[in-house]
Design a protein around this motif. Structure first.
Motif, PDB file in Angstrom:
ATOM      1  N   GLN A   1      40.950  49.726  34.162  1.00 54.63           N
ATOM      2  CA  GLN A   1      42.029  48.808  33.779  1.00 54.63           C
ATOM      3  C   GLN A   1      42.240  47.700  34.797  1.00 54.63           C
ATOM      4  O   GLN A   1      42.995  46.784  34.575  1.00 54.63           O
TER       5      GLN A   1
ATOM      6  N   ARG B   1      37.018  40.645  30.715  1.00 49.36           N
ATOM      7  CA  ARG B   1      38.144  41.581  30.779  1.00 49.36           C
ATOM      8  C   ARG B   1      37.734  42.986  30.375  1.00 49.36           C
ATOM      9  O   ARG B   1      38.306  43.968  30.848  1.00 49.36           O
ATOM     10  N   HIS B   2      36.740  43.084  29.509  1.00 49.10           N
ATOM     11  CA  HIS B   2      36.281  44.432  29.177  1.00 49.10           C
ATOM     12  C   HIS B   2      35.704  45.124  30.410  1.00 49.10           C
ATOM     13  O   HIS B   2      35.958  46.300  30.643  1.00 49.10           O
TER      14      HIS B   2
ATOM     15  N   ARG C   1      45.596  43.288  30.892  1.00 43.92           N
ATOM     16  CA  ARG C   1      45.449  43.722  29.510  1.00 43.92           C
ATOM     17  C   ARG C   1      46.378  43.046  28.511  1.00 43.92           C
ATOM     18  O   ARG C   1      45.982  42.693  27.413  1.00 43.92           O
ATOM     19  N   GLU C   2      47.652  42.862  28.914  1.00 45.50           N
ATOM     20  CA  GLU C   2      48.646  42.484  27.906  1.00 45.50           C
ATOM     21  C   GLU C   2      48.566  41.011  27.484  1.00 45.50           C
ATOM     22  O   GLU C   2      49.199  40.607  26.519  1.00 45.50           O
TER      23      GLU C   2
ATOM     24  N   GLN D   1      39.815  44.002  22.587  1.00 45.08           N
ATOM     25  CA  GLN D   1      40.234  42.824  23.343  1.00 45.08           C
ATOM     26  C   GLN D   1      41.085  41.882  22.490  1.00 45.08           C
ATOM     27  O   GLN D   1      41.684  40.952  23.013  1.00 45.08           O
TER      28      GLN D   1
END
Ligand code: TRP
Length: 450
Positions: free
Chosen positions: A2, A68-69, A248-249, A414
């Protein structure tokens, strides 16, 4: 995973500022205005906007998404995705090519940024009572003819870049852009105000936005697509690396649209700031290239006062600075992950390599002026290979990878919380429209140039 081991952006705004900082650079303030003037003003602008919307934006989203992954540097991210989904490990070649392209681009970008440092110094000196620039073309010629001077400014700019990257994501990159981007906007609006006082804002707008459709031909598409990639920092995994630090958000499409709009707005505003001044003091803008900024504008600044020159060239320094850090960061992150080097040592090593390579560009402006590779001077050749070949190729492969290879589950993850229609539209663009258009441009570009 994360989190990234390199740190994370503290907010959506921090990411947008950093990514917009990467995007907004010499490409917007120096390259865009003269390309527009060379290729029919409004006609070029229209094609450019289409390239941004149809290819640039979807690939920007794709890059940030992959980043981001993985939350790692591009090469390791591709390797991890390959392991997770059974895709070939060869896809990590995109990351390798990105690192090579980044170092190549950084090598000449820093040389040109060094010119802007030199001019900032010249105007600062004038403002403090020193001599002014009496003959702008002679001044520019003398600079380009002096390898030692060029090398020192190139070194100074490279040190500025290392200083930020060495401090890391939060203490370096994020702090720098939070301070520099508002300064950049402030200076841009100041120049826009100066431009407006000439009374030629309307003429500049007509020049930039009134399309002359007879000027739209194959060359315009090639140039506009190349500029779209370069301006949005696409195709070499810089945006992917910035995506690795994105929490993440945050909604990726929204953030990406913010970045693309900022980048486009700055290019257009730079044109609206520069052309009224050119029209007032020099006359109808014809062509430009390096001359527009480094020789024509100093003629205008001689009459407007040294402060205007200082603001303009310092604006270029700031724009180039927030871009160059994104050229250094991916390879630095890779070395931190893969070797025992500290971030500082990693950043310094990559920068030293780019600096050494940059010496070839420096010398190609004077001592090695006659040297030709496939008919091009050294600096032009490096620029051509990196910008016009590696970036579109990288962008093409990234869109194919995300559109056709990456598992739907990873993609959907995503896009959590993103409206279905937005997702569908993006999928069509990244699967069909972007690879086809970029592929055509790439093939035609290679045929036209070699
Ligand atoms: N976008 C920057 C400009 O317009 C240059 C740049 C920074 C770049 N990072 C990049 C270009 C990565 C391509 C890839 O000046």
């Amino acid at each position: 995973m994360q989190q990234s081991m390199h740190g994370m952006w503290s907010s959506r705004l921090a990411f947008i500022l950093a990514a917009a900082g990467s995007a907004v650079g010499l490409g917007n303030i120096w390259r865009f205005p003269y390309l527009a003037s060379d290729h029919g003003g409004g006609a070029f602008v229209l094609v450019y906007l289409a390239c941004i919307a149809l290819c640039g934006l979807p690939i920007l989203i794709a890059e940030v998404m992959i980043g981001r992954h993985g939350h790692r540097s591009p090469v390791l991210t591709f390797q991890e995705i390959a392991a997770q989904t059974g895709a070939s490990r060869a896809w990590s070649g995109i990351g390798w090519m990105g690192m090579v392209a980044g170092v190549l681009i950084l090598s000449f970008y820093s040389v040109v940024a060094g010119w802007t440092l030199h001019y900032t110094w010249l105007y600062l000196r004038e403002l403090l009572g020193g001599p002014g620039i009496a003959d702008p073309s002679a001044t520019f010629g003398e600079l380009l003819g002096n390898p030692l001077e060029l090398t020192l400014w190139h070194a100074a700019f490279m040190l500025m870049t290392v200083a930020v990257v060495a401090l890391g994501v939060e203490k370096g990159l994020e702090r720098a852009v939070k301070f520099l981007m508002p300064a950049l906007f402030g200076m841009l609006f100041l120049l826009l105000g100066w431009g407006a006082t000439t009374g030629h804002l309307g003429d500049a707008a007509v020049f930039l936005f009134k399309p002359d459709f007879s000027r739209i031909d194959g060359a315009v598409f090639l140039t506009a697509m190349g500029q779209a990639f370069f301006s949005l920092s696409l195709g070499m995994c810089a945006m992917m690396t910035y995506g690795a630090y994105l929490p993440r958000e945050v909604s990726i499409p929204r953030a990406a649209i913010g970045v693309a709009l900022t980048d486009t707005a700055v290019a257009l505003l730079a044109g609206l700031a520069i052309f009224p001044i050119v029209i007032q003091y020099i006359g109808t803008p014809t062509g430009g290239g390096p001359g527009l900024i480094f020789t024509s504008l100093p003629n205008a600044f001689a009459q407007m006062g040294a402060l205007s020159g200082l603001v303009f060239f310092f604006l270029l320094v700031v724009a180039a600075w927030t871009s160059s850090i994104s050229l250094l960061e991916p390879t630095t992150a890779y070395l931190v992950e893969r070797t025992r080097l500290s971030r500082r040592a990693a950043a310094a090593s990559v920068a030293a390599l780019a600096w050494l390579l940059g010496l070839a560009s420096v010398l190609s402006l004077n001592r090695w002026q006659e040297v030709r590779i496939l008919g091009f001077g050294i600096m032009d050749f490096i620029e051509l290979v990196a910008n016009d070949l590696m970036l579109p190729l990288g962008g093409f492969l990234i869109s194919v990878f995300v559109g056709w290879v990456l598992s739907g589950r990873i993609v959907r993850e995503q896009f959590e919380g993103v409206p279905e229609a937005v997702f569908r539209a993006w999928l069509v663009l990244v699967r069909y429209v972007a690879p086809i258009l970029v592929g055509i441009v790439l093939v035609r570009g290679v045929m036209a140039r070699f």
